[in-house]
Design an enzyme around this catalytic site. Structure first.
Site, PDB file in Angstrom:
ATOM      1  N   LYS A  24       0.855  -1.200   0.000  1.00 44.98           N
ATOM      2  CA  LYS A  24       0.000   0.000   0.000  1.00 44.98           C
ATOM      3  C   LYS A  24       0.887   1.245   0.000  1.00 44.98           C
ATOM      4  O   LYS A  24       1.703   1.438   0.898  1.00 44.98           O
ATOM      5  CB  LYS A  24      -0.910  -0.007   1.233  1.00 44.98           C
ATOM      6  CG  LYS A  24      -1.732   1.284   1.410  1.00 44.98           C
ATOM      7  CD  LYS A  24      -2.640   1.234   2.648  1.00 44.98           C
ATOM      8  CE  LYS A  24      -3.310   2.592   2.906  1.00 44.98           C
ATOM      9  NZ  LYS A  24      -4.154   2.596   4.126  1.00 44.98           N
ATOM     10  N   ASP A  74      -2.317  10.125   3.952  1.00 41.39           N
ATOM     11  CA  ASP A  74      -3.734   9.794   4.103  1.00 41.39           C
ATOM     12  C   ASP A  74      -4.424  10.825   4.985  1.00 41.39           C
ATOM     13  O   ASP A  74      -4.391  10.737   6.207  1.00 41.39           O
ATOM     14  CB  ASP A  74      -3.873   8.385   4.699  1.00 41.39           C
ATOM     15  CG  ASP A  74      -5.340   7.962   4.817  1.00 41.39           C
ATOM     16  OD1 ASP A  74      -6.209   8.661   4.244  1.00 41.39           O
ATOM     17  OD2 ASP A  74      -5.601   6.930   5.463  1.00 41.39           O
ATOM     18  N   LYS A 120      -9.947  12.936   8.278  1.00 40.15           N
ATOM     19  CA  LYS A 120      -9.554  12.477   9.613  1.00 40.15           C
ATOM     20  C   LYS A 120      -9.513  13.648  10.582  1.00 40.15           C
ATOM     21  O   LYS A 120      -9.299  14.789  10.170  1.00 40.15           O
ATOM     22  CB  LYS A 120      -8.147  11.857   9.545  1.00 40.15           C
ATOM     23  CG  LYS A 120      -8.052  10.517   8.861  1.00 40.15           C
ATOM     24  CD  LYS A 120      -6.633   9.990   8.888  1.00 40.15           C
ATOM     25  CE  LYS A 120      -6.516   8.664   8.178  1.00 40.15           C
ATOM     26  NZ  LYS A 120      -7.254   7.554   8.830  1.00 40.15           N
ATOM     27  N   ASP A 167       1.598   6.029   5.762  1.00 43.41           N
ATOM     28  CA  ASP A 167       0.602   5.152   5.150  1.00 43.41           C
ATOM     29  C   ASP A 167       1.114   4.479   3.876  1.00 43.41           C
ATOM     30  O   ASP A 167       0.369   3.795   3.185  1.00 43.41           O
ATOM     31  CB  ASP A 167      -0.697   5.935   4.885  1.00 43.41           C
ATOM     32  CG  ASP A 167      -1.946   5.071   5.009  1.00 43.41           C
ATOM     33  OD1 ASP A 167      -1.853   3.976   5.592  1.00 43.41           O
ATOM     34  OD2 ASP A 167      -3.002   5.497   4.509  1.00 43.41           O
ATOM     35  N   ASP A 177     -12.053   7.418   3.593  1.00 39.22           N
ATOM     36  CA  ASP A 177     -10.872   7.115   4.399  1.00 39.22           C
ATOM     37  C   ASP A 177     -10.523   5.621   4.375  1.00 39.22           C
ATOM     38  O   ASP A 177      -9.475   5.221   4.849  1.00 39.22           O
ATOM     39  CB  ASP A 177     -11.106   7.594   5.842  1.00 39.22           C
ATOM     40  CG  ASP A 177      -9.816   7.697   6.638  1.00 39.22           C
ATOM     41  OD1 ASP A 177      -8.733   7.595   6.021  1.00 39.22           O
ATOM     42  OD2 ASP A 177      -9.899   7.881   7.861  1.00 39.22           O
ATOM     43  N   GLU A 200      -9.432   3.977   1.976  1.00 39.62           N
ATOM     44  CA  GLU A 200      -8.871   4.073   0.628  1.00 39.62           C
ATOM     45  C   GLU A 200      -7.863   2.973   0.315  1.00 39.62           C
ATOM     46  O   GLU A 200      -7.666   2.627  -0.845  1.00 39.62           O
ATOM     47  CB  GLU A 200      -8.211   5.447   0.451  1.00 39.62           C
ATOM     48  CG  GLU A 200      -6.779   5.579   0.975  1.00 39.62           C
ATOM     49  CD  GLU A 200      -6.635   5.392   2.489  1.00 39.62           C
ATOM     50  OE1 GLU A 200      -7.645   5.588   3.193  1.00 39.62           O
ATOM     51  OE2 GLU A 200      -5.542   5.044   2.944  1.00 39.62           O
ATOM     52  N   ARG A 236      -7.882  -0.275   0.823  1.00 35.22           N
ATOM     53  CA  ARG A 236      -8.466  -1.460   0.188  1.00 35.22           C
ATOM     54  C   ARG A 236      -8.870  -1.172  -1.254  1.00 35.22           C
ATOM     55  O   ARG A 236      -8.921  -2.077  -2.081  1.00 35.22           O
ATOM     56  CB  ARG A 236      -9.632  -1.986   1.030  1.00 35.22           C
ATOM     57  CG  ARG A 236     -10.788  -1.041   1.149  1.00 35.22           C
ATOM     58  CD  ARG A 236     -11.693  -1.383   2.327  1.00 35.22           C
ATOM     59  NE  ARG A 236     -11.152  -0.901   3.601  1.00 35.22           N
ATOM     60  CZ  ARG A 236     -11.760  -1.053   4.780  1.00 35.22           C
ATOM     61  NH1 ARG A 236     -12.925  -1.689   4.840  1.00 35.22           N
ATOM     62  NH2 ARG A 236     -11.207  -0.581   5.875  1.00 35.22           N
TER      63      ARG A 236
END
Ligand code: BES
Ligand code: MN
Ligand code: ZN
Length: 563
Positions: free
Chosen positions: A269, A274, A281, A292, A351, A353, A355
């Site tokens: 990933k 993020d 967030k 991230d 959020d 994101e 996956r």
């Protein structure tokens, strides 16, 4: 750092410090330590027999040698109880010793490995573990400090190990292995600790390319146009919020030294920052979301280590890289994205994101007809709640592969813990209007994230590693300074080594997916949802090597696929 291996007596070597490991509660000195003690006039026996130094792990005593031996100082290092001493205890002890030597401003240090504490491991593994512990402990993310109190500090420059002649060759080889692995971990830590604005998808891709060029491996970087051509609608959906400022990249690393063997595919990933997107967030702690892309960092580091160790195994790294930002063009909660596989995803929460971008990468992986696919991702806050900072959250569609990863975790001390990926959890990610949705509510958040990924895995054995809790260290511990930990690198290297050796659980023929893929066929999906648009043996648009070129001999015997 220079590593020397000598067969001479440790007491005769000129050093700033000679390090001696002492097991907790053991008053009797081993033969090599006894010789040093004799030269010291019994000082070591005297200290060890007292109550103030018991050999507890984490404790130490520094003694002046008054010119009685070659070293200026003796560093007695507590090793903890012998009965519970394991390989990682050695790594931790080496790391602690290295930090002490550095902090005492010594330049040179040595340690006897003949028969004193910690010499219970095979020489090569011993060497690797020492180098890992020392070098990982001395790692310092110094990129942005312009003023440092320790600027004048002398540099710890050489370690001398004293070992029997029969062990020196293996010990040296192990030290060289450990150096390569630690260098790769350092690269990963550098990438992951970097601020988001200085580690954009483009910069990350450049760093991957730079690594690949140095190692002589292939690296292709797909830009937003190529990503669009591949119909990676989920990756593009996440990328929309930052498209003008920081376009996405899809990074493909290929290390394919072996003919006729299917590759291991590692997916990382690569969210370089993020913010949460429109489902933004809270401000508190958002700064940490520069990490991230720790999965991506681990994949780049692992490829570096595997290539520099010249392991006889084929490995492919796939990294979907993008920011997750709000903006006028950003995807909205409620939007529906069409993935590369053709399946649709309803975006419940922008959020979630990770996956989304992984779904497209897992489809892309299919073209390699992989032996196995492992994805690493800082995927869920729920994983931090479930397992804290001690264990990787592990799930997969093949128990043999999961077991192999659990075992590699024990060996490397990058430990994983399996969570159940039962079919029933998919109930939570059913969408009323799309094929699946990207949020399953709070219960079992780590599992429902993996359940969504499972909808996009192809005909291959797959495991998902949620490293949200293990990729960042807040306090600092033995050989893991504050900041990015570099988790995953040593685990993936260990797995690749096992595979290179022909490790049982990873060998072809242990699942239907593996056996059918090795025959050049596309396996009927285990679930109706598992059809993937790209795959089989066709040549990819970007010229990536396909399964056809790397596919193996027919597997020995088909077996049923566990899912
Ligand atoms: N990168 C985060 C995961 C994360 C969150 C790691 C907090 C460490 C601490 C991921 O993209 C995310 O935001 N996941 C959401 C998913 C949810 C909206 C379904 C989460 O875990 O809160
Ligand atoms: Mn997120
Ligand atoms: Zn994320």
């Amino acid at each position: 750092m220079k590593f020397n291996v000598k067969t001479t007596k440790p007491e005769s070597e000129k050093l700033d410090a000679l390090v001696l490991g002492v097991f907790e509660g053991e008053k009797k000195l081993s033969a090599d330590v006894a010789a040093i003690d004799k030269a010291m006039g019994g000082m070591i026996a005297e200290v060890v027999s007292g109550a103030e130094f018991t050999g507890k792990a984490g404790s130490h005593v520094l003694l002046p040698t008054m010119g009685k031996i070659g070293a200026r100082r003796l560093l007695l290092l507590g090793m903890g109880k012998r009965a519970s001493f394991k390989l990682d205890s050695l790594r931790q002890a080496a790391g602690r010793a290295a930090q002490l030597v550095r902090d005492y401003k010594f330049k040179t240090a040595g340690a006897p490995l003949a028969d004193h504490a910690g010499a219970a491991f095979p020489a090569r593994l011993h060497g690797q573990t020492l180098a890992e512990g020392i070098l990982m402990a001395l790692y310092d993310y110094g990129a942005y400090k312009t003023e440092r109190e320790d600027a004048e500090r002398p540099v710890f420059e050489a370690v001398t190990l004293f070992a029997p002649a029969a062990e020196t060759a293996a010990l040296k080889a192990g030290l060289a292995d450990g150096e390569r692995i630690a260098e790769a971990v350092a690269l990963t830590r550098d990438l992951v600790s970097a601020p988001g604005s200085d580690m954009t998808p483009t910069i990350l891709a450049n760093r991957a390319k730079e690594m690949a060029d140095k190692q002589g491996i292939k690296c292709q970087v797909l830009d937003e146009k190529a990503i669009d051509k591949l119909k990676m609608g989920a990756l593009l959906g996440v990328a929309r919020g930052a498209m003008e400022a920081q376009p996405p990249r899809f990074i493909v690393l290929e290390y394919l030294p072996v003919k006729g063997r299917k590759p291991l595919v590692f997916v990382g990933k690569g969210i370089t920052f993020d913010s949460g997107g429109i489902s933004i967030k809270p401000a508190d702690g958002m700064d940490k979301m520069k990490y991230d892309m720790a999965g991506a960092g681990a994949v780049i580091g692992a490829l570096k280590a595997i290539a520099s160790l010249e392991l006889p195994v084929n490995v492919v790294g796939l990294i979907p890289a993008t920011e997750n930002m709000p903006g006028g063009h950003a995807m909205h909660p409620g939007d529906i994205l069409k993935t590369m596989s053709g399946k649709t995803i309803e975006v419940i929460n922008t959020d979630a994101e990770g996956r989304l971008i992984l779904a497209d990468a897992l489809s892309y992986a299919e073209r390699y007809q992989p032996e196995v696919v492992l994805d690493l991702a800082t995927l869920t806050g729920a994983c931090v709640i479930a397992l804290g900072n001690q264990a990787i959250g592990l799930m997969g569609n093949d128990q043999g592969l999961v077991d192999q990863i659990l075992a590699a975790g024990e060996r490397t001390w990058e430990r994983a813990w399996q969570l159940p990926l039962w079919e029933e959890y998919s109930e939570q990610i059913k969408s009323d209007i799309a094929d699946v949705k990207n949020g399953g509510g709070r219960p079992a958040g780590t599992i429902t994230a993996a359940a969504m990924l499972a909808k996009f895995t192809g005909a291959y054995r797959w495991a998902h590693l949620d490293i949200a809790g293990t990729a960042w260290e807040d306090k600092g511990r033995a050989y893991v300074p504050k900041g990015a930990t570099g988790i995953g690198v040593r685990l993936l290297v260990d797995l690749a080594r096992e595979y290179a050796k022909g490790g049982k659980a990873m060998a072809a023929g242990t699942s239907a997916a593996a056996s059918a893929a090795s025959n050049g066929k596309v396996v009927p999906p285990a679930k109706p949802a598992a059809k993937v648009a790209t795959g089989g043996t066709k040549i990819s648009a970007n010229g990536a090597k396909t399964g056809a070129k790397t596919s193996a001999k027919p597997a020995a015997k088909p077996a049923s696929r566990k899912k």
